[in-house]
Design an enzyme around this catalytic site. Structure first.
Site, short mmCIF file in Angstrom:
data_model
loop_
_atom_site.label_atom_id
_atom_site.label_comp_id
_atom_site.label_asym_id
_atom_site.label_seq_id
_atom_site.Cartn_x
_atom_site.Cartn_y
_atom_site.Cartn_z
N TRP A 1 0.86 -1.19 0.00
CA TRP A 1 0.00 0.00 0.00
C TRP A 1 0.89 1.23 0.00
O TRP A 1 1.67 1.43 0.95
CB TRP A 1 -0.87 -0.05 1.26
CG TRP A 1 -1.68 1.14 1.67
CD1 TRP A 1 -1.43 1.97 2.72
CD2 TRP A 1 -2.93 1.58 1.11
NE1 TRP A 1 -2.44 2.90 2.84
CE2 TRP A 1 -3.37 2.69 1.87
CE3 TRP A 1 -3.71 1.15 0.03
CZ2 TRP A 1 -4.55 3.37 1.59
CZ3 TRP A 1 -4.89 1.83 -0.24
CH2 TRP A 1 -5.29 2.92 0.53
N ASP B 1 -2.50 4.66 -2.88
CA ASP B 1 -3.51 5.40 -2.12
C ASP B 1 -3.57 6.79 -2.76
O ASP B 1 -2.70 7.63 -2.52
CB ASP B 1 -3.04 5.45 -0.65
CG ASP B 1 -3.85 6.41 0.20
OD1 ASP B 1 -4.89 6.90 -0.26
OD2 ASP B 1 -3.42 6.64 1.35
N ASP C 1 -1.15 14.76 6.45
CA ASP C 1 -1.76 13.98 5.35
C ASP C 1 -3.10 14.64 5.04
O ASP C 1 -4.16 14.18 5.45
CB ASP C 1 -1.95 12.53 5.84
CG ASP C 1 -2.57 11.63 4.79
OD1 ASP C 1 -2.54 11.99 3.61
OD2 ASP C 1 -3.08 10.56 5.18
N PHE D 1 -0.51 8.59 4.15
CA PHE D 1 -0.16 8.98 5.52
C PHE D 1 1.36 8.87 5.72
O PHE D 1 2.01 9.79 6.22
CB PHE D 1 -0.89 8.06 6.50
CG PHE D 1 -0.52 8.27 7.94
CD1 PHE D 1 -0.98 9.36 8.66
CD2 PHE D 1 0.29 7.34 8.61
CE1 PHE D 1 -0.64 9.54 10.00
CE2 PHE D 1 0.63 7.52 9.94
CZ PHE D 1 0.17 8.61 10.64
N ARG E 1 -13.12 3.94 -1.86
CA ARG E 1 -12.98 3.95 -0.39
C ARG E 1 -14.11 4.76 0.22
O ARG E 1 -14.27 5.95 -0.08
CB ARG E 1 -11.61 4.53 -0.04
CG ARG E 1 -11.42 4.84 1.42
CD ARG E 1 -9.96 5.02 1.70
NE ARG E 1 -9.71 5.78 2.89
CZ ARG E 1 -8.48 6.03 3.34
NH1 ARG E 1 -7.42 5.60 2.68
NH2 ARG E 1 -8.31 6.74 4.43
N HIS F 1 -13.61 2.18 5.60
CA HIS F 1 -12.65 2.60 6.62
C HIS F 1 -13.39 2.99 7.91
O HIS F 1 -14.54 3.40 7.89
CB HIS F 1 -11.82 3.77 6.11
CG HIS F 1 -10.50 3.92 6.82
ND1 HIS F 1 -9.98 2.95 7.65
CD2 HIS F 1 -9.59 4.93 6.83
CE1 HIS F 1 -8.82 3.36 8.13
NE2 HIS F 1 -8.56 4.55 7.66
C1 SPV Z 1 -2.96 5.77 4.56
O1 SPV Z 1 -2.19 4.91 5.01
O2 SPV Z 1 -2.56 6.79 4.00
C2 SPV Z 1 -4.40 5.63 4.68
C3 SPV Z 1 -4.96 4.86 5.81
O3 SPV Z 1 -5.11 6.19 3.87
S1 SPV Z 1 -5.34 6.03 7.06
O4 SPV Z 1 -4.11 6.64 7.52
O5 SPV Z 1 -5.99 5.27 8.14
O6 SPV Z 1 -6.26 7.02 6.51
MG MG Z 2 -4.12 7.76 2.88
#
Ligand code: SPV
Ligand code: MG
Length: 294
Positions: A41, A82, A55, A45, A155, A186
Site C-alpha cells: 500500500w 492510495d 496527510d 499517511f 474507499r 474505513h
Molecule cells: C494511509 O495509510 O494513508 C491511509 C490509511 O489512507 S489512514 O491513515 O488510516 O487514513
Molecule cells: Mg491515505
C-alpha cells in the site's frame, strides 16, 4: 497486460484474506515483500509523514506518484496506490489513473472525502462529497485505465464522517455499480462492530478491504471470517522504524559509541546484499509467474 493487476485481482477474489503492508519508500516495500506480504500500500499517511507534513492533500499528485513508481519498480508483488480523493475532480482522477497505471501500480484507491482531505485518523470534521460527485470520479477512473485488469478501489469514509451504516452501504453499492472493482470501508474506532455490521449487510457483490489500524484487537483470520478479502497494515512499518531509529539515536548520544547497538541494527553488508541488487532481476519475474501459476 499487467501481470500485477491480474495478481491483485486474484488476491481479492481468493477465499484466504490477502495481507498488504503500507510503505513510503522502496526499502520498506522490499522488506514487506521479503517477509511474505502479498501486496504493498503506497500510503499517503506515510508519504506525508516522511516529508513532515500533514496527510491533508498538501503534497502534490507528482509527489505521491514518484513514491508509487519507486515501490512498483522495487517489488514484484502488486502495489496499490492510495490516491486520496483523486487530487480534484473527474479530470484529475482520469489523469492520475493514467499516470499511476503507467508507473506500474496494480490498482488505485480513491476516497469519497472532500478535497482537500483530512487523514482519517486525524481528529476533526471529515466531510464527504455527494454520491453523484464520487460516482463521476469512479467512472472517470474506469474510463481512464488502459488494462482491463487494473483495479479501481472505492474507499467509503461514511463511518468516519458519521453519516452512518445505511449511508455507507448505499455509497458502497453506488460506487460498485459505477464500476469500482473493490470497496475499502474505513473506520477509526477501537470497536469492530460498525465494520462487522457493514460486512454482514454487504452481500459481497465486490471484495471488501479493511485497514484495522484502530481496531487492532481483531486478527486477520477473524476479519476473513467476517468476509473481508484484504487487510492493510497501513503504517506499522513506519511506526516501527521511527521507534527503532529514536532508540538508536538516543543510545549513540548517551553512550558516545555505536558499540552497544551494532548487534541490534542491520549490518551494512545486509543492506548491500538485500536492498542494493537490481530490482528487475529474473528472481522477481519468476516470482510473479510462479504466483500466477499456483
Ligand atoms: C494511509 O495509510 O494513508 C491511509 C490509511 O489512507 S489512514 O491513515 O488510516 O487514513
Ligand atoms: Mg491515505
Amino acid at each position: 497486460m499487467s501481470v500485477r493487476s491480474q495478481e491483485l485481482r486474484s488476491l481479492l477474489s481468493r477465499r484466504q484474506i490477502a495481507k498488504c503492508a503500507g510503505a513510503h519508500d522502496a526499502a520498506g516495500a522490499r522488506l514487506a515483500y521479503s517477509v511474505g506480504f502479498d501486496a504493498i500500500w503506497s500510503s499517503s499517511f506515510e508519504i506525508s509523514a516522511s516529508n513532515c507534513v500533514p496527510d491533508a492533500s498538501i503534497l502534490s499528485m507528482s509527489d505521491f506518484l514518484s513514491v508509487a513508481r519507486s515501490l512498483a519498480f522495487s517489488v514484484p508483488i502488486p502495489v496499490i496506490a492510495d490516491c486520496d480523493t483523486g487530487y480534484g475532480g473527474p479530470g484529475n482522477v482520469e489523469y492520475a489513473v493514467r499516470q499511476f497505471e503507467s508507473a506500474g501500480v496494480a490498482g488505485v484507491s480513491i476516497e469519497d472525502q472532500v478535497f482537500p482531505k483530512l487523514n482519517s485518523l486525524t481528529p476533526g470534521v471529515h466531510p464527504l462529497v455527494s454520491i453523484q460527485e464520487f460516482t463521476d470520479k469512479i467512472k472517470a477512473a474506469k474510463h481512464a485505465q488502459r488494462d482491463s485488469h487494473f483495479v479501481v478501489i472505492a474507499r467509503v469514509e461514511a463511518l468516519i464522517a458519521g453519516t452512518g451504516l445505511a449511508d455507507a452501504i448505499r455509497r458502497a453499492h453506488a460506487y460498485h455499480e459505477a464500476g469500482a472493482d473493490a470497496i475499502l470501508i474505513h473506520w477509526n474506532g477501537r470497536d469492530i462492530e460498525p465494520i462487522a455490521q457493514f460486512l454482514s449487510e454487504w452481500n459481497h457483490p465486490a471484495p471488501v478491504i479493511l485497514v484495522p489500524t484502530t481496531y487492532y484487537g481483531v486478527s486477520a483470520n477473524d476479519l476473513e471470517l467476517l468476509g473481508a478479502s484484504m487487510v492493510i497494515y497501513a503504517n506499522h512499518g513506519m511506526r516501527a522504524a521511527l521507534r527503532a531509529m529514536e532508540q538508536v539515536f538516543q543510545s549513540i548520544l548517551r553512550d558516545g559509541t555505536t558499540l552497544h547497538i551494532e548487534g541490534s541494527i542491520w549490518p551494512v553488508s545486509r543492506i548491500i546484499s538485500e536492498l542494493q541488487h537490481h530490482p528487475t532481476d529474473p528472481m522477481c519475474e519468476n516470482h510473479v509467474e510462479s504466483r500466477l501459476a499456483s
